[in-house]
Design a protein around this motif. Sequence first.
Motif, PDB file in Angstrom:
ATOM      1  N   PHE A  42       0.876  -1.096  -0.065  1.00 53.44           N
ATOM      2  CA  PHE A  42       0.006   0.052   0.049  1.00 53.44           C
ATOM      3  C   PHE A  42       1.002   1.187  -0.301  1.00 53.44           C
ATOM      4  CE2 PHE A  42      -2.273  -3.265   2.448  1.00 53.44           C
ATOM      5  CZ  PHE A  42      -3.395  -3.353   1.664  1.00 53.44           C
ATOM      6  N   VAL A  71       3.768   1.216   2.330  1.00 55.80           N
ATOM      7  CA  VAL A  71       3.730   0.073   3.291  1.00 55.80           C
ATOM      8  C   VAL A  71       3.643  -1.195   2.817  1.00 55.80           C
ATOM      9  CG1 VAL A  71       2.259  -0.948   5.010  1.00 55.80           C
ATOM     10  CG2 VAL A  71       2.307   1.549   4.761  1.00 55.80           C
ATOM     11  N   ALA A  86       2.647  -4.792   3.052  1.00 58.00           N
ATOM     12  CA  ALA A  86       1.689  -5.663   3.893  1.00 58.00           C
ATOM     13  C   ALA A  86       1.961  -7.313   3.866  1.00 58.00           C
ATOM     14  CB  ALA A  86       0.231  -5.342   3.709  1.00 58.00           C
ATOM     15  N   PRO A 107       1.603 -10.992  15.353  1.00 60.30           N
ATOM     16  CA  PRO A 107       1.369  -9.620  15.673  1.00 60.30           C
ATOM     17  C   PRO A 107       0.375  -8.906  15.001  1.00 60.30           C
ATOM     18  CG  PRO A 107       3.473  -9.661  14.931  1.00 60.30           C
ATOM     19  CD  PRO A 107       2.958 -10.912  14.720  1.00 60.30           C
ATOM     20  N   ASN A 108      -0.275  -7.836  15.639  1.00 59.20           N
ATOM     21  CA  ASN A 108      -1.272  -7.187  14.938  1.00 59.20           C
ATOM     22  C   ASN A 108      -0.462  -6.169  13.732  1.00 59.20           C
ATOM     23  OD1 ASN A 108      -3.932  -6.646  15.354  1.00 59.20           O
ATOM     24  ND2 ASN A 108      -3.413  -6.050  17.579  1.00 59.20           N
ATOM     25  N   GLY A 109      -1.006  -6.081  12.750  1.00 61.37           N
ATOM     26  CA  GLY A 109      -0.605  -5.436  11.682  1.00 61.37           C
ATOM     27  C   GLY A 109       0.499  -6.088  10.763  1.00 61.37           C
ATOM     28  N   CYS A 110       0.732  -7.395  10.875  1.00 55.64           N
ATOM     29  CA  CYS A 110       1.764  -7.968  10.236  1.00 55.64           C
ATOM     30  C   CYS A 110       1.181  -8.357   8.960  1.00 55.64           C
ATOM     31  CB  CYS A 110       2.110  -9.437  11.090  1.00 55.64           C
ATOM     32  SG  CYS A 110       1.166 -10.674  11.080  1.00 55.64           S
ATOM     33  N   GLY A 111      -0.195  -8.398   8.576  1.00 53.30           N
ATOM     34  CA  GLY A 111      -0.827  -8.742   7.144  1.00 53.30           C
ATOM     35  C   GLY A 111      -1.684  -9.763   6.914  1.00 53.30           C
ATOM     36  N   LYS A 112      -2.323 -10.046   8.198  1.00 55.06           N
ATOM     37  CA  LYS A 112      -2.902 -11.202   8.205  1.00 55.06           C
ATOM     38  C   LYS A 112      -4.323 -11.036   7.459  1.00 55.06           C
ATOM     39  CE  LYS A 112      -3.365 -11.581  12.405  1.00 55.06           C
ATOM     40  NZ  LYS A 112      -2.376 -10.424  12.919  1.00 55.06           N
ATOM     41  N   THR A 113      -4.836 -10.196   7.935  1.00 57.68           N
ATOM     42  CA  THR A 113      -6.109  -9.719   7.074  1.00 57.68           C
ATOM     43  C   THR A 113      -6.008  -9.231   5.934  1.00 57.68           C
ATOM     44  OG1 THR A 113      -7.075  -8.785   9.344  1.00 57.68           O
ATOM     45  CG2 THR A 113      -8.181  -7.862   7.138  1.00 57.68           C
ATOM     46  N   THR A 114      -4.858  -8.531   5.280  1.00 56.58           N
ATOM     47  CA  THR A 114      -4.503  -8.195   4.055  1.00 56.58           C
ATOM     48  C   THR A 114      -4.338  -9.676   3.175  1.00 56.58           C
ATOM     49  OG1 THR A 114      -3.366  -6.296   4.654  1.00 56.58           O
ATOM     50  CG2 THR A 114      -2.753  -7.280   2.445  1.00 56.58           C
TER      51      THR A 114
HETATM   52  N1  LIG Z   1      -6.265  -0.807   2.639  1.00 59.19           N
HETATM   53  C1  LIG Z   1      -5.346  -0.589   3.003  1.00 59.19           C
HETATM   54  N2  LIG Z   1      -4.427   0.676   2.781  1.00 59.19           N
HETATM   55  C2  LIG Z   1      -3.528   0.932   3.329  1.00 59.19           C
HETATM   56  N3  LIG Z   1      -2.879   0.247   4.319  1.00 59.19           N
HETATM   57  C3  LIG Z   1      -3.340  -1.052   4.859  1.00 59.19           C
HETATM   58  C4  LIG Z   1      -4.552  -1.261   4.139  1.00 59.19           C
HETATM   59  N4  LIG Z   1      -4.939  -2.423   4.836  1.00 59.19           N
HETATM   60  C5  LIG Z   1      -4.028  -2.945   5.506  1.00 59.19           C
HETATM   61  N5  LIG Z   1      -2.858  -1.803   5.357  1.00 59.19           N
HETATM   62  C6  LIG Z   1      -1.563  -1.995   6.326  1.00 59.19           C
HETATM   63  O1  LIG Z   1      -1.094  -3.108   5.980  1.00 59.19           O
HETATM   64  C7  LIG Z   1      -0.458  -3.641   7.240  1.00 59.19           C
HETATM   65  C8  LIG Z   1      -1.197  -5.184   7.506  1.00 59.19           C
HETATM   66  O2  LIG Z   1      -2.517  -4.850   8.148  1.00 59.19           O
HETATM   67  P1  LIG Z   1      -3.591  -6.018   8.410  1.00 59.19           P
HETATM   68  O3  LIG Z   1      -3.328  -6.994   7.327  1.00 59.19           O
HETATM   69  O4  LIG Z   1      -4.662  -5.619   8.639  1.00 59.19           O
HETATM   70  O5  LIG Z   1      -2.754  -6.748   9.707  1.00 59.19           O
HETATM   71  P2  LIG Z   1      -3.357  -7.900  10.475  1.00 59.19           P
HETATM   72  O6  LIG Z   1      -4.571  -8.306   9.951  1.00 59.19           O
HETATM   73  O7  LIG Z   1      -2.405  -8.822  10.482  1.00 59.19           O
HETATM   74  O8  LIG Z   1      -3.472  -6.946  11.789  1.00 59.19           O
HETATM   75  C9  LIG Z   1      -0.783  -2.801   8.252  1.00 59.19           C
HETATM   76  O9  LIG Z   1       0.549  -1.862   8.357  1.00 59.19           O
HETATM   77  C10 LIG Z   1      -1.787  -1.745   7.737  1.00 59.19           C
HETATM   78  O10 LIG Z   1      -1.754  -0.337   8.281  1.00 59.19           O
END
Ligand SMILES: Nc1ncnc2c1ncn2[C@@H]1O[C@H](COP(=O)(O)OP(=O)(O)O)[C@@H](O)[C@H]1O
Lengths: 258, 326
Positions: free
Chosen positions: A22, A25, A27, A46-53
């Motif tokens: 992104f 960033v 991800a 950990p939080n923010g490591c890219g799992k949801t992405t």
């Molecule tokens: N749509 C997006 N636009 C910009 N940055 C994003 C977006 N989605 C996630 N990120 C960034 O990507 C990284 C991974 O986020 P995320 O996948 O939500 O982590 P997790 O689910 O592991 O907590 C974070 O730094 C987050 O800020």
Amino acid sequence: MHVTGVEAPAPLLKVDGLAKRFGGVVALSDVSFELEEASIHTILGPNGCGKTTLFNVIDGSLRPTAGRVEFAGQRIDGMTAARIARLGIARKFQVPGVFGELSVAQNLETALACHGGRYGVGALLRVRPDAVRRDELADLCGLSAKLQVRVSELAHGEKQRLEIAMLLAGDVRLLMLDEPTAGMSVTETEAVAALVRQLRDERGLTVLIVEHDLHFVRSLAEPVLVANEGRIIARGDYETLRHDPRVIRSYLGEGADA
Amino acid sequence: MIGAKREGRTGLIATGLCWIILCGVGVLVDDWLLAQVAIYLCYGIFAMGLSLIWGQAGILSFGQAIFFGAGAYGFAVATLDMLPGTGTGILTGLVFAVGLATVLAWALAWLTFAGRGLSGAHFAIVTLCAAAVVEIAVTRSGFLGGYNGLFGVAPFTWGGEMIAERPMYYIMLGVAFAVFLGVTAIVRSPYGTVLEAIRDDENRVAHLGYETRRLKTVAFVIAGALSGLSGALFAAQFGFVSPSLLGFALSTQVLIWVAVGGRAVPLAAMVGALVVSGAENTLSNTLGDLWLLVIGVIFVVVVIAAKNGLFGTLFRLPPPKRLRKT
Ligand SMILES: Nc1ncnc2c1ncn2[C@@H]1O[C@H](COP(=O)(O)OP(=O)(O)O)[C@@H](O)[C@H]1O
Ligand SMILES: [Mg+2]
């Protein structure tokens, strides 16, 4: 073991060199793994490591910057989320993805109506979704007595269960759960672990779970993928990984035994 | 649950009574007023179309008058024999009017729902601008009579004679009733449920396997076609068409009718159109500019405090059988 997958048949899901940026960033970077059919894996990290992405890229919410995703031998990255869903990938969102303004019955109808390829307007005007199946799903989430209740009036745990029931309405093969036990009690958490195992054993579902709750991960007793800073850094069973120095450093060190 | 059942039954009774009263109006009211109410019924049909996309699917369009105006101008142009090959037939005029509105609605939906689609606020702004642009374009068009519009649009005739006020009223009531039945059937079908789910969370609906863009486009086109139909019926009764029929002002007015009536219930939207435009006609004479203040205040109060509008709860029908407890 699942790790090598050498002896296993073709995997159901194959993620290869996946990257997602992104802007500046990163991800996800160079994520590769395979899931064989009827397996359960948990992603820890950990939080923010890219799992949801990672979930977003697999289910078509986002396009990867690089790499590919194959599902049942077919390349799916670049397809629309709707098409990927119809292929049999169902994803549970971190925030319960139920329709708050609709009744429980309407939520289940929405999940059921597109079943069997009838998702066009003409079909939707004529089709009468399967009432028997609807009642089964209502039973599954324990909401049979609340069919006409607006979903926004349900308790958090009920919404979570309703969403899982909705995901099971179609011909699902891969179930992706993003923090399914968030906000649940220990008993409810164990019930989800039992349900996940039951779905795998009885319906042959493949399940990929993002989870923070180590109690859940332990009670599930299924292989774990450890993620950190956009990469999968280890894979194996939880009890072994618990003592892996890399894993401890990146994540589990912060109170693995708490 | 018993309470919910009662509520549904009240809705059914109120709906039946409403149509009976509208039938009675045709007998009890004088010809002059009846002609007025017949015009309001055009607005009512227009409002039901908007209730389908806004109330049901959550698509807030500020450009619905484009399709109303397209229907009105389409009907005028076709029946005034300004186009080759259309003749002056009423039926051809209606088909042409509805067809034109349908094509325009489809084109606007195709443009605005493309890709990930515009978000709610952006869609509202784009449709608003589209309405303004169309109004200006028509004002400048010599062919369409410019600022003055087109006069002498043919009224409905039967056996060579103009249809009188009373039968005309019943024709309009019949069309409105048919539209009511159609829109209600859509809203109560699984398609209606999915549109409602789109209103709630479109992304989630897509993740269940639906092509939401297609589902929204069809709803938008149906609403556009109904707007075109109401515009044509309006032109036939009013006798002339002008650029104000496809502009920003009428687009806003229909939103107010629907919001005040109750956007999620088609009959409530229609009654909103009848009541507000009726009140406007009588009160704007006595209250003058104060009327604008009154309707403005009612609109704001309804939007903030009563999502179901004045009549949404009254005319809410019981849920379809398949969605009730088995
Ligand atoms: N749509 C997006 N636009 C910009 N940055 C994003 C977006 N989605 C996630 N990120 C960034 O990507 C990284 C991974 O986020 P995320 O996948 O939500 O982590 P997790 O689910 O592991 O907590 C974070 O730094 C987050 O800020
Ligand atoms: Mg997350």
